[in-house]
Write a protein that holds these residues in place. Structure first.
Motif, PDB file in Angstrom:
ATOM      1  N   PRO A 124       0.826  -1.147   0.036  1.00  0.00           N
ATOM      2  CA  PRO A 124      -0.032   0.241   0.125  1.00  0.00           C
ATOM      3  C   PRO A 124       0.861   1.256   0.027  1.00  0.00           C
ATOM      4  CG  PRO A 124      -1.064  -1.545   1.674  1.00  0.00           C
ATOM      5  CD  PRO A 124       0.392  -2.184   0.840  1.00  0.00           C
ATOM      6  N   PHE A 125       2.118   1.111   0.723  1.00  0.00           N
ATOM      7  CA  PHE A 125       2.781   2.329   0.617  1.00  0.00           C
ATOM      8  C   PHE A 125       3.526   2.883  -0.571  1.00  0.00           C
ATOM      9  CE2 PHE A 125       7.357   4.230   1.685  1.00  0.00           C
ATOM     10  CZ  PHE A 125       6.722   5.492   1.921  1.00  0.00           C
ATOM     11  N   SER A 126       3.983   1.535  -1.450  1.00  0.00           N
ATOM     12  CA  SER A 126       4.514   2.065  -2.766  1.00  0.00           C
ATOM     13  C   SER A 126       3.247   2.577  -3.616  1.00  0.00           C
ATOM     14  CB  SER A 126       5.120   0.853  -3.339  1.00  0.00           C
ATOM     15  OG  SER A 126       4.171  -0.083  -3.670  1.00  0.00           O
ATOM     16  N   SER A 127       2.093   2.199  -3.272  1.00  0.00           N
ATOM     17  CA  SER A 127       0.793   2.521  -4.170  1.00  0.00           C
ATOM     18  C   SER A 127       0.846   4.003  -4.085  1.00  0.00           C
ATOM     19  CB  SER A 127      -0.105   1.636  -4.301  1.00  0.00           C
ATOM     20  OG  SER A 127      -0.765   1.925  -3.006  1.00  0.00           O
ATOM     21  N   LEU A 128       1.416   4.755  -3.214  1.00  0.00           N
ATOM     22  CA  LEU A 128       1.176   6.188  -2.829  1.00  0.00           C
ATOM     23  C   LEU A 128       1.373   6.957  -3.937  1.00  0.00           C
ATOM     24  CD1 LEU A 128       2.040   6.781   0.964  1.00  0.00           C
ATOM     25  CD2 LEU A 128      -0.413   6.808  -0.223  1.00  0.00           C
ATOM     26  N   ARG A 129       2.502   6.568  -4.964  1.00  0.00           N
ATOM     27  CA  ARG A 129       2.687   7.155  -6.060  1.00  0.00           C
ATOM     28  C   ARG A 129       1.659   8.150  -6.769  1.00  0.00           C
ATOM     29  NH1 ARG A 129       3.889   8.074 -11.349  1.00  0.00           N
ATOM     30  NH2 ARG A 129       5.619   8.871 -12.106  1.00  0.00           N
ATOM     31  N   SER A 130       0.652   7.195  -7.350  1.00  0.00           N
ATOM     32  CA  SER A 130      -0.328   7.998  -7.943  1.00  0.00           C
ATOM     33  C   SER A 130      -1.184   8.920  -7.119  1.00  0.00           C
ATOM     34  CB  SER A 130      -1.428   6.507  -8.423  1.00  0.00           C
ATOM     35  OG  SER A 130      -1.815   5.953  -7.493  1.00  0.00           O
ATOM     36  N   LEU A 131      -1.563   8.726  -5.787  1.00  0.00           N
ATOM     37  CA  LEU A 131      -2.083   9.465  -5.148  1.00  0.00           C
ATOM     38  C   LEU A 131      -1.268  11.021  -4.989  1.00  0.00           C
ATOM     39  CD1 LEU A 131      -3.690   7.527  -2.353  1.00  0.00           C
ATOM     40  CD2 LEU A 131      -4.698   7.923  -4.939  1.00  0.00           C
ATOM     41  N   PHE A 165      -9.226  12.084  -4.428  1.00  0.00           N
ATOM     42  CA  PHE A 165     -10.284  11.886  -5.416  1.00  0.00           C
ATOM     43  C   PHE A 165     -11.409  12.993  -5.260  1.00  0.00           C
ATOM     44  CE2 PHE A 165      -9.294   7.289  -6.791  1.00  0.00           C
ATOM     45  CZ  PHE A 165      -7.919   7.756  -6.991  1.00  0.00           C
ATOM     46  N   SER A 166     -11.877  13.296  -4.204  1.00  0.00           N
ATOM     47  CA  SER A 166     -12.903  14.172  -3.877  1.00  0.00           C
ATOM     48  C   SER A 166     -12.331  15.739  -4.272  1.00  0.00           C
ATOM     49  CB  SER A 166     -13.378  13.896  -2.372  1.00  0.00           C
ATOM     50  OG  SER A 166     -13.994  12.859  -2.099  1.00  0.00           O
ATOM     51  N   ALA A 167     -11.284  15.950  -3.580  1.00  0.00           N
ATOM     52  CA  ALA A 167     -10.632  17.094  -3.963  1.00  0.00           C
ATOM     53  C   ALA A 167     -10.511  17.426  -5.509  1.00  0.00           C
ATOM     54  CB  ALA A 167      -9.109  17.226  -3.146  1.00  0.00           C
ATOM     55  N   LYS A 168      -9.959  16.463  -6.216  1.00  0.00           N
ATOM     56  CA  LYS A 168      -9.624  16.572  -7.672  1.00  0.00           C
ATOM     57  C   LYS A 168     -11.014  16.867  -8.310  1.00  0.00           C
ATOM     58  CE  LYS A 168      -7.245  14.651 -11.485  1.00  0.00           C
ATOM     59  NZ  LYS A 168      -6.790  13.527 -12.449  1.00  0.00           N
ATOM     60  N   TYR A 191     -13.678   8.562 -14.151  1.00  0.00           N
ATOM     61  CA  TYR A 191     -13.167   7.549 -13.320  1.00  0.00           C
ATOM     62  C   TYR A 191     -12.881   7.548 -11.851  1.00  0.00           C
ATOM     63  CZ  TYR A 191     -12.841   4.683 -17.893  1.00  0.00           C
ATOM     64  OH  TYR A 191     -13.257   4.262 -18.959  1.00  0.00           O
ATOM     65  N   LYS A 192     -12.720   8.964 -11.526  1.00  0.00           N
ATOM     66  CA  LYS A 192     -12.464   9.286 -10.124  1.00  0.00           C
ATOM     67  C   LYS A 192     -14.175   9.387  -9.352  1.00  0.00           C
ATOM     68  CE  LYS A 192      -8.233   9.784 -10.484  1.00  0.00           C
ATOM     69  NZ  LYS A 192      -7.874   9.179 -11.728  1.00  0.00           N
ATOM     70  N   SER A 209      -8.901   0.879  -6.432  1.00  0.00           N
ATOM     71  CA  SER A 209      -7.849   0.021  -6.641  1.00  0.00           C
ATOM     72  C   SER A 209      -6.627   0.607  -6.956  1.00  0.00           C
ATOM     73  CB  SER A 209      -7.936  -0.999  -8.009  1.00  0.00           C
ATOM     74  OG  SER A 209      -8.539  -0.359  -8.916  1.00  0.00           O
ATOM     75  N   HIS A 210      -5.651   0.006  -6.564  1.00  0.00           N
ATOM     76  CA  HIS A 210      -4.208   0.726  -7.063  1.00  0.00           C
ATOM     77  C   HIS A 210      -3.802   0.369  -8.490  1.00  0.00           C
ATOM     78  CE1 HIS A 210      -2.842  -0.953  -2.769  1.00  0.00           C
ATOM     79  NE2 HIS A 210      -4.187  -0.364  -2.701  1.00  0.00           N
ATOM     80  N   SER A 211      -3.435   1.597  -8.860  1.00  0.00           N
ATOM     81  CA  SER A 211      -2.987   1.739 -10.405  1.00  0.00           C
ATOM     82  C   SER A 211      -2.166   2.879 -10.523  1.00  0.00           C
ATOM     83  CB  SER A 211      -4.049   1.855 -11.125  1.00  0.00           C
ATOM     84  OG  SER A 211      -4.862   3.017 -11.345  1.00  0.00           O
ATOM     85  N   PHE A 212      -1.461   3.114 -11.605  1.00  0.00           N
ATOM     86  CA  PHE A 212      -0.733   4.480 -11.771  1.00  0.00           C
ATOM     87  C   PHE A 212      -1.661   5.741 -11.910  1.00  0.00           C
ATOM     88  CE2 PHE A 212       2.492   1.651 -13.623  1.00  0.00           C
ATOM     89  CZ  PHE A 212       3.723   1.993 -12.702  1.00  0.00           C
ATOM     90  N   TYR A 213      -3.011   5.275 -11.816  1.00  0.00           N
ATOM     91  CA  TYR A 213      -3.909   6.714 -12.127  1.00  0.00           C
ATOM     92  C   TYR A 213      -5.046   6.618 -10.694  1.00  0.00           C
ATOM     93  CZ  TYR A 213      -1.939   7.285 -16.344  1.00  0.00           C
ATOM     94  OH  TYR A 213      -0.816   7.400 -17.416  1.00  0.00           O
ATOM     95  N   SER A 214      -4.647   5.757  -9.912  1.00  0.00           N
ATOM     96  CA  SER A 214      -5.774   5.641  -8.962  1.00  0.00           C
ATOM     97  C   SER A 214      -5.128   5.076  -7.382  1.00  0.00           C
ATOM     98  CB  SER A 214      -7.098   4.626  -9.008  1.00  0.00           C
ATOM     99  OG  SER A 214      -6.654   3.522  -9.473  1.00  0.00           O
TER     100      SER A 214
END
Length: 400
Positions: free
Chosen positions: A228-235, A329-332, A379-380, A395-400
């Motif tokens: 979960p930590f490594s997936s913070l990049r997209s956020l 996502f809410s902010a964006k 998608y957000k 889900s974890h992705s490069f955009y989510s």
């Protein structure tokens, strides 16, 4: 331009100092922002000013020679610059996204070594990691890899010292990321970015021809989505976009206020004595302010949650990561909608004369329109709806 001394940024009062420096940079960029927007190309002089300001080291800890700023302060700095010049804010912010990529995907030895070198040499990192563009293939040759292909939307690659690059490994379909010097033989930067907005982000393409990449330059341990930590990049990336959108909208509203106060005229059917008393003008500004203020609150809340998640490192849970995603996502979503509305409707309160090409007030809408197309906000909303209805985290992705 004269800025706060870099040594002062290392004092206990650095938080106030970095925002002072960001304000100074913003004012400097504002003076030529409209003119440079029309020209496009690479803003070398302005990028030099950022480099000399010391702010490229914001994300790096004091122990490794940086300023040790937290995520809320970094995002506030990005937003301040975006208010004046969103192109430069994007290039500047990608410095921190690239460094975060190294931290999240690389080994402890890799990221500490690269962070220290970045701080010592004041290095600028550019982007050639585009997960949707799979035209670059990496082929293993003995104890190294060879990259061949192209990458699009390579923000900040031009005039950078180092690049974060990606490729698909031949025969495995594995997505691999690496950190390499920009000037290495086999890297060809294309000056082919000529879009209607964000015109000085150097977001053109990069071509790789027999680029040699060493094993120690690969950021694959632990690599993407290993936790979960490594997936913070997209956020981190999504919140960069959010704060730049905020800065663009704040800049547009500031310009509209300035023009309305000094140049707009009361409509003939109005009973008001001045434009500042006209009820419909006040109504529009009230709508602008309320939607923008709501977006600011959401963005700041998301930044605090992200900072807390970052501090948890590998102990970050799926649920905690999910809560950050929902906030981001809410902010964006909110600023995407509010920003496009405000940047197009400022002309309703400024008047017909505000459309003169000399003012170039359309640049705010153009910049925001181009940038908000980075990934579909629909998608957000889908992810947020899945949470609201089904209690399912994105889900974890490069955009989510």
């Amino acid at each position: 331009m004269k800025l706060v001394n870099q040594d002062d940024l290392l004092s206990p009062r650095f938080t106030g100092q970095i925002h002072e420096v960001a304000e100074q940079l913003g004012q400097y960029f504002y003076e030529t922002a409209a003119e440079r927007d029309a020209i496009g190309g690479t803003p070398l002089e302005q990028r030099k000013a950022i480099r000399e300001s010391g702010l490229l080291k914001l994300f790096i800890s004091e122990e490794l020679g940086g300023l040790g700023a937290n995520w809320p302060d970094i995002y506030k700095t990005v937003r301040t610059i975006a208010k004046a010049d969103s192109s430069l804010a994007q290039v500047f912010a990608f410095q921190f996204l690239m460094l975060a990529t190294i931290r999240l995907y690389g080994t402890t030895d890799q990221w500490q070594k690269l962070f220290k070198e970045t701080a010592e040499k004041n290095l600028w990192w550019g982007n050639a990691l585009n997960p949707l563009d799979n035209r670059t293939i990496a082929t293993r040759q003995g104890n190294h890899l060879v990259f061949n292909g192209q990458k699009s939307f390579c923000t900040g690659a031009i005039d950078s010292d180092r690049l974060i690059i990606s490729a698909i490994e031949e025969g495995t379909e594995k997505f691999i990321v690496a950190a390499v010097p920009t000037q290495r033989s086999g890297i060809y930067l294309k000056h082919d970015w000529d879009n209607m907005g964000q015109r000085q982000t150097d977001s053109g393409s990069v071509e790789f021809k027999e680029l040699r990449v060493e094993e120690h330059e690969l950021l694959i341990n632990p690599g993407p989505f290993s936790s979960p930590f490594s997936s913070l990049r997209s956020l981190i990336a999504q919140l960069i976009f959010t704060n730049i959108y905020l800065g663009i909208t704040e800049g547009a509203l500031s310009e509209a206020v300035k023009y309305t106060r000094t140049n707009s005229r009361v409509w003939s059917g109005s009973l008001a004595q001045s434009i500042q008393q006209d009820p419909y003008t006040l109504l529009h500004y009230g709508e602008f302010w309320s939607s923008l203020e709501g977006s600011r609150v959401l963005a700041d809340h998301a930044a605090r949650l992200l900072d807390n998640a970052w501090e948890k490192d590998l102990s970050l849970t799926v649920e905690e990561r999910g809560q950050v995603a929902l906030a981001v996502f809410s902010a964006k979503v909110n600023i995407s909608k509010a920003g496009l509305d405000i940047t197009s409707r400022i002309f309703e309160v400024a008047g017909a004369r505000a459309t003169t090409n000399n003012l170039k007030l359309d640049r705010f809408w153009r910049n925001l329109r181009v940038y908000t197309l980075h990934d579909p906000v629909d998608y957000k909303l889908k992810d947020l709806g899945d949470w609201a209805l089904n209690g399912t985290y994105p889900s974890h992705s490069f955009y989510s």
